[in-house]
Design a protein around this motif. Structure first.
Motif, PDB file in Angstrom:
ATOM      1  N   ASP A 159      -8.006  15.609   1.594  1.00 20.52           N
ATOM      2  CA  ASP A 159      -7.648  16.241   0.324  1.00 20.52           C
ATOM      3  C   ASP A 159      -6.135  16.406   0.196  1.00 20.52           C
ATOM      4  OD1 ASP A 159     -10.286  16.391  -0.402  1.00 20.52           O
ATOM      5  OD2 ASP A 159     -10.537  18.494   0.129  1.00 20.52           O
ATOM      6  N   LEU A 160      -5.473  16.724   1.303  1.00 20.54           N
ATOM      7  CA  LEU A 160      -4.024  16.884   1.276  1.00 20.54           C
ATOM      8  C   LEU A 160      -3.348  15.547   0.976  1.00 20.54           C
ATOM      9  CD1 LEU A 160      -1.660  18.843   1.726  1.00 20.54           C
ATOM     10  CD2 LEU A 160      -1.794  18.317   4.176  1.00 20.54           C
ATOM     11  N   LEU A 161      -3.807  14.471   1.615  1.00 25.62           N
ATOM     12  CA  LEU A 161      -3.234  13.154   1.339  1.00 25.62           C
ATOM     13  C   LEU A 161      -3.489  12.740  -0.102  1.00 25.62           C
ATOM     14  CD1 LEU A 161      -1.805  10.587   2.221  1.00 25.62           C
ATOM     15  CD2 LEU A 161      -4.010   9.744   3.098  1.00 25.62           C
ATOM     16  N   ALA A 162      -4.690  12.996  -0.607  1.00 28.45           N
ATOM     17  CA  ALA A 162      -4.997  12.657  -1.997  1.00 28.45           C
ATOM     18  C   ALA A 162      -4.073  13.404  -2.949  1.00 28.45           C
ATOM     19  CB  ALA A 162      -6.460  12.976  -2.309  1.00 28.45           C
ATOM     20  N   PHE A 163      -3.828  14.681  -2.664  1.00 29.22           N
ATOM     21  CA  PHE A 163      -2.943  15.471  -3.525  1.00 29.22           C
ATOM     22  C   PHE A 163      -1.532  14.897  -3.511  1.00 29.22           C
ATOM     23  CE2 PHE A 163      -0.037  18.958  -4.453  1.00 29.22           C
ATOM     24  CZ  PHE A 163      -0.579  19.442  -5.638  1.00 29.22           C
ATOM     25  N   PHE A 164      -1.030  14.568  -2.320  1.00 31.19           N
ATOM     26  CA  PHE A 164       0.316  13.995  -2.231  1.00 31.19           C
ATOM     27  C   PHE A 164       0.402  12.664  -2.979  1.00 31.19           C
ATOM     28  CE2 PHE A 164       1.244  16.475   1.868  1.00 31.19           C
ATOM     29  CZ  PHE A 164       2.096  17.349   1.210  1.00 31.19           C
ATOM     30  N   LEU A 165      -0.610  11.827  -2.835  1.00 33.42           N
ATOM     31  CA  LEU A 165      -0.590  10.525  -3.507  1.00 33.42           C
ATOM     32  C   LEU A 165      -0.622  10.687  -5.024  1.00 33.42           C
ATOM     33  CD1 LEU A 165      -2.991   8.486  -1.196  1.00 33.42           C
ATOM     34  CD2 LEU A 165      -0.574   7.988  -1.610  1.00 33.42           C
ATOM     35  N   ARG A 166      -1.288  11.734  -5.495  1.00 35.44           N
ATOM     36  CA  ARG A 166      -1.349  11.972  -6.945  1.00 35.44           C
ATOM     37  C   ARG A 166      -0.054  12.568  -7.484  1.00 35.44           C
ATOM     38  NH1 ARG A 166      -6.834  14.059  -5.804  1.00 35.44           N
ATOM     39  NH2 ARG A 166      -8.350  12.526  -6.569  1.00 35.44           N
ATOM     40  N   HIS A 167       0.743  13.181  -6.606  1.00 35.51           N
ATOM     41  CA  HIS A 167       1.940  13.889  -7.066  1.00 35.51           C
ATOM     42  C   HIS A 167       3.158  13.494  -6.234  1.00 35.51           C
ATOM     43  CE1 HIS A 167      -1.572  16.443  -8.097  1.00 35.51           C
ATOM     44  NE2 HIS A 167      -0.924  16.597  -9.230  1.00 35.51           N
ATOM     45  N   PRO A 168       3.535  12.220  -6.255  1.00 37.28           N
ATOM     46  CA  PRO A 168       4.700  11.803  -5.473  1.00 37.28           C
ATOM     47  C   PRO A 168       6.002  12.336  -6.067  1.00 37.28           C
ATOM     48  CG  PRO A 168       3.963  10.010  -6.873  1.00 37.28           C
ATOM     49  CD  PRO A 168       2.945  11.112  -7.026  1.00 37.28           C
ATOM     50  N   GLY A 169       6.949  12.597  -5.189  1.00 29.97           N
ATOM     51  CA  GLY A 169       8.292  12.930  -5.637  1.00 29.97           C
ATOM     52  C   GLY A 169       8.544  14.390  -5.950  1.00 29.97           C
ATOM     53  N   ARG A 170       7.490  15.213  -6.020  1.00 28.79           N
ATOM     54  CA  ARG A 170       7.690  16.628  -6.343  1.00 28.79           C
ATOM     55  C   ARG A 170       7.513  17.484  -5.099  1.00 28.79           C
ATOM     56  NH1 ARG A 170       4.098  20.718 -10.212  1.00 28.79           N
ATOM     57  NH2 ARG A 170       4.924  22.602  -9.236  1.00 28.79           N
ATOM     58  N   ALA A 171       8.391  18.471  -4.946  1.00 30.06           N
ATOM     59  CA  ALA A 171       8.291  19.390  -3.820  1.00 30.06           C
ATOM     60  C   ALA A 171       7.307  20.508  -4.153  1.00 30.06           C
ATOM     61  CB  ALA A 171       9.658  19.981  -3.496  1.00 30.06           C
ATOM     62  N   TYR A 172       6.409  20.798  -3.196  1.00 24.56           N
ATOM     63  CA  TYR A 172       5.428  21.864  -3.354  1.00 24.56           C
ATOM     64  C   TYR A 172       5.591  22.872  -2.230  1.00 24.56           C
ATOM     65  CZ  TYR A 172       2.889  19.184  -6.875  1.00 24.56           C
ATOM     66  OH  TYR A 172       2.534  18.507  -8.006  1.00 24.56           O
TER      67      TYR A 172
END
Length: 247
Positions: free
Chosen positions: A173-186
C-alpha cells in the motif's frame, strides 16, 4: 488468489466476515478478542501457542492473524516469520510491553499493525477491519509504474525490473501510494492517515515500513534514490532523482 470470506449460515452474503486466527496464551484475552470479532461478523479460530497456530493456519488459511508477541516456547516473532514464509497474510501483533524495540521487531518481521496491551477490544476490531479492507483487491484501479517498478493494485502484485517483490500488505500500500503521488513530500502523519487509514498512531510504524520498502525497491538502500527523506517534512518518491540520503 484472494481467499473468499468464510460463509456463515444464517448471515447474508453481504455481511459475511473474514476468517481471523487469534493466537494468545491468555485465555481471558483470547476469549474477549474472539467474542468481539465474532460479534463483528468474523469467523474466529483460536490457538494458545505457536505450533498450534501454524497447524490451524495450514488447515484453514486465515484472512488475518491477531498474534500475541509473548507466547510460550515459540514466540510471536517466529510464528510471524513462519506465517509470512508460507505466503502473504495480514498480521496484527499484540504485545504487553511498551518498549519501542519490541514493536519495531514485530514490524520488521512483517506484522502489518500492532496493539499494546491493555487495549480496547473495539479499537482492535476497528484495526482488524481496516487491515482487511486494505487487503481486498481494488474494485477499479489501473496498473502503476515508474523507475523500473510495476504494481497492479487489483492483482496485488508488484515487481522491480520484472522480478516480483515480496511485499507485506502495508509495504504494498505504501509503494502504491508513492507511485500515485510522485514528486510530493508527505509527512509521516499524512502517510499514517492516507496509507494506514488512521488519524493517530505511533509514527515509528511509518519509519520502519519506509526502511523495509527501501530495502526491496532501492538499488542501494543505504543511499536511497527513489524514496527520499525530506528533512523536517517526511518522505518523497522521486523516480527521476539520481541520489539520496538515508534518514
Amino acid at each position: 488468489m484472494q481467499q473468499q470470506p468464510y460463509e456463515r449460515p444464517g448471515i447474508p452474503a453481504a455481511r459475511q466476515g473474514a476468517r481471523v486466527l487469534v493466537v494468545d496464551d491468555d485465555p481471558t484475552v483470547a476469549e474477549v478478542v474472539a467474542g468481539y470479532l465474532d460479534r463483528a461478523g468474523h469467523v474466529v479460530d483460536r490457538a494458545d501457542d505457536g505450533p498450534t497456530a501454524l497447524t490451524r493456519a495450514a488447515a484453514h488459511r486465515p484472512d488475518l492473524v491477531v498474534l500475541d508477541l509473548m507466547l510460550p516456547g515459540m514466540d510471536g516473532l517466529e510464528v510471524c516469520r513462519r506465517l509470512r514464509g508460507r505466503g502473504p497474510v495480514p498480521v496484527i501483533m499484540l504485545t504487553a510491553r511498551g518498549d519501542e524495540d519490541d514493536r519495531i521487531l514485530g514490524l520488521e518481521v512483517g506484522a502489518d499493525d500492532y496493539v499494546t496491551k491493555p487495549f480496547s477490544p473495539r479499537e482492535l476490531v476497528l484495526r482488524v477491519e481496516s487491515v482487511l479492507r486494505r487487503a481486498r483487491p481494488a474494485a477499479v484501479s489501473r496498473p502503476l509504474g515508474a523507475a523500473g517498478l510495476t504494481l497492479d493494485p487489483a492483482a496485488r502484485n508488484a515487481a522491480k525490473n520484472g522480478t516480483e517483490l515480496a511485499l507485506t500488505l502495508r509495504e504494498f500500500d505504501l509503494l502504491a501510494f508513492f507511485l500515485r503521488h510522485p514528486g510530493r513530500a508527505y509527512s509521516r502523519e499524512e502517510l499514517m492517515r492516507e496509507v494506514w487509514g488512521w488519524d493517530f498512531g505511533d509514527l515509528s510504524t511509518v519509519t520502519v515500513h519506509v526502511r523495509r520498502l527501501r530495502g526491496k525497491v532501492e538499488d542501494d538502500p543505504a543511499r536511497p534514490r527513489l524514496i527520499q527523506t525530506v528533512w523536517g517534512v517526511g518522505y518523497r518518491f522521486d523516480p527521476t532523482a539520481t541520489g539520496g540520503e538515508e534518514d
